[in-house]
Each structure stands twice: as C-alpha cells, then as structure tokens.
Design a protein around this motif. Structure first.
Motif, PDB file in Angstrom:
ATOM      1  N   TYR A 129     -65.749  -8.313 -45.041  1.00  0.00           N
ATOM      2  CA  TYR A 129     -66.552  -7.491 -45.965  1.00  0.00           C
ATOM      3  C   TYR A 129     -67.894  -7.103 -45.334  1.00  0.00           C
ATOM      4  N   HIS A 180     -74.010 -11.926 -41.476  1.00  0.00           N
ATOM      5  CA  HIS A 180     -73.640 -11.526 -40.111  1.00  0.00           C
ATOM      6  C   HIS A 180     -73.934 -10.042 -39.883  1.00  0.00           C
ATOM      7  N   GLN A 181     -73.575  -9.225 -40.875  1.00  0.00           N
ATOM      8  CA  GLN A 181     -73.824  -7.777 -40.791  1.00  0.00           C
ATOM      9  C   GLN A 181     -75.304  -7.493 -40.558  1.00  0.00           C
ATOM     10  N   HIS A 182     -76.166  -8.286 -41.214  1.00  0.00           N
ATOM     11  CA  HIS A 182     -77.600  -8.064 -41.102  1.00  0.00           C
ATOM     12  C   HIS A 182     -78.226  -8.849 -39.956  1.00  0.00           C
ATOM     13  N   ASP A 225     -70.098 -12.898 -44.254  1.00  0.00           N
ATOM     14  CA  ASP A 225     -69.870 -11.598 -43.602  1.00  0.00           C
ATOM     15  C   ASP A 225     -71.125 -10.732 -43.644  1.00  0.00           C
ATOM     16  N   ILE A 226     -71.811 -10.729 -44.775  1.00  0.00           N
ATOM     17  CA  ILE A 226     -72.932  -9.794 -44.943  1.00  0.00           C
ATOM     18  C   ILE A 226     -74.191 -10.314 -44.235  1.00  0.00           C
ATOM     19  N   LEU A 255     -72.997   0.873 -40.942  1.00  0.00           N
ATOM     20  CA  LEU A 255     -73.238   1.628 -39.714  1.00  0.00           C
ATOM     21  C   LEU A 255     -71.944   1.617 -38.898  1.00  0.00           C
ATOM     22  N   VAL A 315     -80.186 -10.754 -48.498  1.00  0.00           N
ATOM     23  CA  VAL A 315     -79.624 -10.567 -47.152  1.00  0.00           C
ATOM     24  C   VAL A 315     -80.322  -9.430 -46.408  1.00  0.00           C
ATOM     25  N   ARG A 316     -80.687  -8.372 -47.120  1.00  0.00           N
ATOM     26  CA  ARG A 316     -81.389  -7.265 -46.455  1.00  0.00           C
ATOM     27  C   ARG A 316     -82.757  -7.723 -45.952  1.00  0.00           C
ATOM     28  N   ASN A 343     -77.225  -7.232 -31.750  1.00  0.00           N
ATOM     29  CA  ASN A 343     -76.694  -7.349 -33.112  1.00  0.00           C
ATOM     30  C   ASN A 343     -77.751  -6.988 -34.152  1.00  0.00           C
ATOM     31  N   ASP A 344     -78.590  -6.048 -33.785  1.00  0.00           N
ATOM     32  CA  ASP A 344     -79.604  -5.563 -34.714  1.00  0.00           C
ATOM     33  C   ASP A 344     -79.046  -4.356 -35.476  1.00  0.00           C
ATOM     34  N   ARG A 345     -79.738  -3.966 -36.528  1.00  0.00           N
ATOM     35  CA  ARG A 345     -79.343  -2.772 -37.276  1.00  0.00           C
ATOM     36  C   ARG A 345     -80.378  -1.678 -37.065  1.00  0.00           C
TER      37      ARG A 345
END
Lengths: 468, 230
Positions: free
Chosen positions: B148, A275-277, A272-273, B154, A229-230, A464-466
């Motif tokens: 989750y 989406h997080q990334h 979820d993860i 962040l 995912v990363r 929605n970037d990190r």
C-alpha cells in the motif's frame, strides 16, 4: 492541534515558572511524584504547587489556587482526577498559562462517557489555544532544561536523542534501555491520548529544536496517521526519525483502544506508508534505542556497502540476515585490501577467511592486528561502513583505541559489536561512545544500527527521499 | 461523459456502487486500459452487441440491487456464439428478475489471459486515500501479497510497489515466460492515484484482475464505490 497558525511550544518544554495542580503529601499519588520529579530533576525555574488544603509539600509552600500564585506561570502540570482536570485547564486558559500537561486517565480510552468528557477537555484547551500534552500520560522530560515532569521521578543522562511515546510503560522501557546503552535523552514526550498535541505537532517542534539530533517514536495508533507519516517523512529530511509501531495483530486493537483510546490501524499500512515517506521503522523497543544510538553518534555512510570484521563467524551470519533485507550489501574486498590483510596477518598463521566478512579467527584477538585489519577494511573504497566484532576475553582487551583511531583516520561510520555481557563491557562502552563510536553487545542490535545509518545515508543522497 | 459527470450521475441516482459500464467509462476517461463493457436491455440487443464485440463474450447482470453478481448467478463467461449468449441471457434473467425486474446485462469480450494482478484504492479511516497493488485473481486472499502507498504517489512509489511484493519475480518473467509490461503497470498505478486525488468522491477502486501482458495491461473486472460527500 486545532486552531489557526502554530502555537509556540517553547514555554511548554522550557518553562520558567511551573504550577503543579494536585500536590499532596502522599507518596503514592501522582501529584506528590510529579513535584518530586521536578525537584529531583534539578529544575532551576520556579515551582508553584497548588492544593486547597495543604500548606507545605516536599518543603515547598503550597498555594490554594492558581489565582493565589503571585506571578504568571508558563506551564501547569495537572495531577487531578479526570473531572477536576477539565476545570483546571479552563482556569489555566483564563489565567493566560502557555501550556498544560494532563496526567489523568479516564477519558476516551474508557468508553463513550469518558470520550464525552475528553471532548470537554479538548474544548477547554482549544478555547484558549492552550497547548496540552496528554491526557493519560506519564508526562514530559526536557533534559536540555533540567525539567522533569513525570510521575516516576528520574534523573537520566542528557544527550541528543528525543523520544515521543504514546505509552508511559514503553516510554520508561526506552529511557531505561537508553541508560543501559549509554546514550542520553534530550526530551521525552508522553503524548498519551494525543487529544491536542499529537505526534505530528511534537515532530514539528523537535524538527526545529536544536538540541535534538535524532527522534525516536513509539506509536500504538493515531487518529490522524496520515499527517503523522507525512510529517515524519518531512522531519526525517532534516534529522533522522525512527518509528516503532506496535499493534501488529487485530487482537491488539482492543488493547490500544482501552489504553490510549486509539485504534491501532492496519500495521501493514503503517509499515508501507512510513517506508513510502522514507522513515526508518523498527520492530522492538531495543531496536528503537539501538538505531537512535548509532544515528546520534555516527556520521551517515556514503552508501549501503557494509564491511564486517570479526574473529568469530556466527555474529556476522546473524548480521547479514538482518542487513540484506534492509537494503545493505556485503561487497567483496578490493584485491589491494586482500593483499594488505595478508601482509598484516603473515603467512604461517591459522586459517583466515580472506573475504568480506573478514574472519581473522585466532589472530583477531591481538590488538595491533585487529586494528590494522579494521584500517585495511575502512580504507577499501568498496566499504561504506564497518562493523567490528570482538569477544570479551580474560586476557585480551578490546582494541578500543585502535578502532577509535581507525574511525578518525577514515571518517567512515564504525560500529563495534562486543560479544560480552553488560557489566563486562560497560567501561569500554563509555570509553568508545565518548569518542563517538557506538558499542553493542548483540549482533541483532548492531545490524539494526547499521541498517538505520545506511537508510538515512541513502536518503541523504536522494535514494529514498520524496520530491514533494 | 467526464469523470465528474459519471460520479454526479451515480450520486444523483442514489447509488454508491457504479455499474461496471460506468466504471469502465470512468477508468477509460482516466487513461486506464479497461475491457470494453456495453449495456444490453434485452436478449436481441445482447446478441447484437456480442456480434459487434466479437465472440467469445461474458455476460454480467447490471442491477442496482444485485451487487454480488457471481453469487446471484448473474455472471456467465466464455460465451462462444449467439446461441450461448441467448441461453446465458435467459439464465441470468431467470435468477435476477425476481430480485430486480429492471435488471439489464453488460456484454464484454473475453480478454486473453495474462498474469493476474490487483490494482486498487481504498479510503482508510486513519491514512485517507491509499493505493493497493499486488498479485490478483482468486489467490489474492490466500497469499495477501499486497502493498500500500498513500495518495499522491510518485513514480518511484509505483516502482517500489512493483519491486516490493513477494511475487515480484512473476512480473519479471520466470521459467521462460516473458516479463510483463512494467511501464504500463507503473502507469496504471499512478493513474489510479491521480484519478482519486482529482475526484475525492471515489472511495474505493478494485481492479481485479488486471491482465498483465508483455505489451500492455487490461483491467478485466472493475468495481468502483463513490460517495456524495468527499
């Protein structure tokens, strides 16, 4: 992949000389089919089939062993059983081969004994820092180098979309859907058990592969999901990545274990993860192909405001159902646009709904009117991208030129939804897509394509970037 | 004690599950607002601590073997005065002494109720450290309204979590109720992420419920699992 420092994967995907272990004259064997796949695919490099007892297969001279091959090979495709594969990988490593594809199953997916055997296979590959695709894989295709190495011989249109699939069956599903959707495949990588090259390694390679513009991923489960995912999140900064994760229910876990030896993991954690990334996810193979198609053809929108032009209401309702949860908005039209629309359709005409979605009703069939309405909507500052719905009709033709011209003039993304069957719209699909405008025949696909464009459009803007 | 020392001590004593007072001290050191939790070794001390804490209080068994405190009859809530504390102490000890003669109790003030939330962290075999957030309390299992994210989080991840649960509207005030303190909530989520990033020996954190107020938050019940090998 284990070991220090990255291994060059270019010889794996762009080999000049290829050995094929286990070729036979029996058309129901993997070895025969892989060789046929390479020949049928139009590979321009050299092929060295290997079998201790055959002289000739499919018109090619067969070598007794790798040692008998007169020159070093870049890649070996190993079509032997699970035990002989381990020995073959060892011999490839000794001979300085730069990569292997192992088709055989019978490893960790079968239980503890197979798992131990797979550890031997991995150790052999790692000992020589030999990149390995598989085992338990359909194989690999690089359409950019005319190299087809799957045991289902294929010849498919080339394009900018590359697919990484854990499953051969869903891999083939994706490939055939892509043919139906009129998009070309650049590379197909069947990662199988992900024993040496996993999802993250393939994403790393495709990130810097200039011929790949969009990456589609089908994943059942990965031991190193965290790295996957990363990496997907990082690669998606450069080119869009679309992920279809299967194994939603606990019941599916048993089947993923016995399929590619991977635990499906929690579907929700993946969702979820990812989406997080900032990675776009889909819920079916057809959505995967639909999203990749739009991303390959269209520019990214400057925002999330979607205009819909139609002459039949239902498809727009279905689209909104899909668009709203994906973070898209259906903005009101500018007053200026509304007056322009009124001008185009005149005053003594059938009822028209003067808002977004703009339902031109009976007037929508007329090509000039439809084209004018599309232009009016694209000209609207409130609209970042336009979805245009049109129905297959005996008399009226799809306003293809009008839509292509409108797209060129306003340079905003445009997706066409042609309400018709596959045969009925094939010519229009080819025509429009050659001009860079994707055409779909189902509102659900059109909506997911729009959602994918909006997702990466917003991400490009930092939405929605990190930061890491 | 520092966070490291608390984990060191538990690991050295052969425990994976922290006592609630240890969990409280650890969370406090991490900057997470947590209900006070003090140890009492006998009945008189329990009364003394309760007086200092202020009534009403909760008594919970503190034992290395009795880990399912409620099931073992080791939890008494809403004790209004000295007499109630004495009775509760005896009641708890009657149940748990057979299992663990070294049992003690912890004394905590009864926090005033707020919106019940869950903030947690688990170590997933595939994703590693993962932070969880959702509606808490007893309905958590029924609705499973939890989201989750992978560590490290962040600020935007925490904000996204708060906005993405189905019950998000509850946090923003509904039917005339004031919204909860979103800043404080964001802070707790991020602090859990930073805490476990710095101390990878922490394998699980379960703050449930966290009482959310219009101003501030309070972790009322906390459970922390550690492991000597990170």
């Amino acid at each position: 992949m284990a070991g220090t420092g990255p291994v060059d994967l270019r010889p794996v995907f762009y080999p000049k000389r290829v050995a094929v272990f286990g070729v036979t004259n029996t058309p129901d064997r993997v070895g025969y089919n892989v060789l046929e796949s390479i020949l049928h695919g139009g590979f321009t490099g050299k092929v060295y089939p290997i079998h201790p007892r055959h002289e000739q297969v499919l018109g090619c001279k067969v070598y007794k062993s790798l040692e008998d091959v007169p020159e070093p090979v870049d890649l070996a495709v190993i079509c032997l059983n699970q035990y002989a594969t381990v020995k073959a990988v060892e011999s490839c490593g000794r001979a300085g081969v730069k990569g292997v594809i192992c088709n055989a199953g019978g490893y960790r997916e079968t239980g503890d004994v197979g798992h131990d055997l797979e550890k031997c296979l991995i150790a052999a590959a790692e000992k020589y820092r030999l990149p390995m695709i598989g085992p338990n894989t359909l194989g690999m295709i690089n359409n950019d180098g005319n190299f087809y190495s799957t045991f289902y011989p294929l010849k498919i249109p080339a394009g900018k979309v590359s697919i990484i699939s854990q499953s051969g069956g869903i891999g083939l599903t994706t490939i055939h859907m892509a043919i139906d959707e009129g998009i070309g495949i650049n590379k197909f990588i069947g990662v199988g058990n992900c024993s040496n090259l996993g999802f993250a390694d393939c994403l790393d390679y495709l990130e810097n592969d200039d011929s790949t513009a969009v990456i589609g991923v089908f994943i059942e489960g990965a031991a190193d999901a965290g790295r996957f995912v990363r990496t997907a999140g990082r690669v998606a900064r450069k080119k869009p990545v679309v992920v279809y994760k299967a194994g939603r229910l606990a019941e599916a876990d048993y089947y993923t274990q016995t399929h590619t030896g991977s635990s499906a993991g929690s579907f929700q954690l993946y969702r979820d993860i990812l989406h997080q990334h900032g990675v776009f996810t889909v819920n079916s193979a057809s959505e995967l192909v639909a999203a990749c198609k739009a991303l390959a053809l269209q520019p990214l929108p400057g925002g999330n405001r979607v205009g819909i032009l139609t002459h039949t209401a239902g498809p727009s309702v279905v689209m909104i159902d899909h668009l709203a949860p994906a973070g898209c908005v259906i903005p009101p039209l500018h007053e200026e646009t509304v007056s322009r629309v009124k001008q185009i359709i005149g005053s003594d005409n059938p009822p028209v709904v003067l808002k977004n979605p703009l339902d031109a009703a009976g007037l929508g069939f007329s090509r000039p009117t439809y084209g004018g309405l599309a232009e009016a909507m694209l000209a609207d500052d409130n609209v970042d991208l336009l979805l245009a719905v049109y129905c297959l009709h005996k008399t009226w033709e799809l306003p293809a030129i009008e839509l292509i011209n409108a797209h060129k003039k306003y340079k905003k993304p445009l997706i066409v939804n042609f309400v018709g069957n596959w045969q009925g719209c094939r010519a229009d699909q080819d025509f429009m897509q050659n001009a860079g405008v994707p055409l779909y025949t189902a509102p659900e696909k059109t909506a997911v394509a729009a959602a994918a464009l909006v997702h990466y459009g917003m991400r490009r803007k930092g939405g929605n970037d990190r930061d890491d | 004690m520092t966070i490291n020392e608390i984990v060191d001590h538990a690991v050295a004593s052969g425990r994976n599950l922290l006592f609630e007072d240890e969990a409280g001290a650890l969370l406090k050191a991490a900057g997470i607002p947590v209900n006070s939790c003090r140890v009492a070794s006998d009945e008189d001390e329990a009364v003394q601590v309760a007086k200092e804490t202020g009534f009403p209080v909760a008594l919970k068994v503190r034992s290395r073997t009795v880990t399912h405190k409620t099931d073992a009859g080791g939890v008494r809530l809403g004790l209004a005065d000295e007499e109630a504390v004495r009775l509760a102490y005896r009641g708890i000890m009657e149940k748990v002494r057979m299992i663990d003669p070294e049992s003690q109790v912890t004394v905590q003030p009864m926090a005033s109720p707020g919106v019940e939330l869950l903030v947690g962290m688990t170590t997933d075999p595939q994703f590693g450290q993962v932070v969880a957030f959702g509606l808490g309390g007893t309905l958590v299992e029924l609705f499973n309204d939890i989201t989750y994210r992978q560590v490290p989080l962040l600020k935007k991840d925490a904000t996204d979590m708060i906005n993405s649960i189905k019950g998000s509207a509850v946090l923003k005030g509904y039917r005339g109720r004031p919204p909860v303190d979103i800043n404080a909530l964001t802070g707790i989520i991020l602090k859990v992420s930073r805490l476990v990033e710095k101390e990878p020996r922490i394998k699980e954190i379960d703050l449930n419920p966290v009482f959310a107020y219009p101003q501030g938050m309070l972790a009322v019940d906390s459970r922390i699992v550690v492991c000597g090998n990170p």
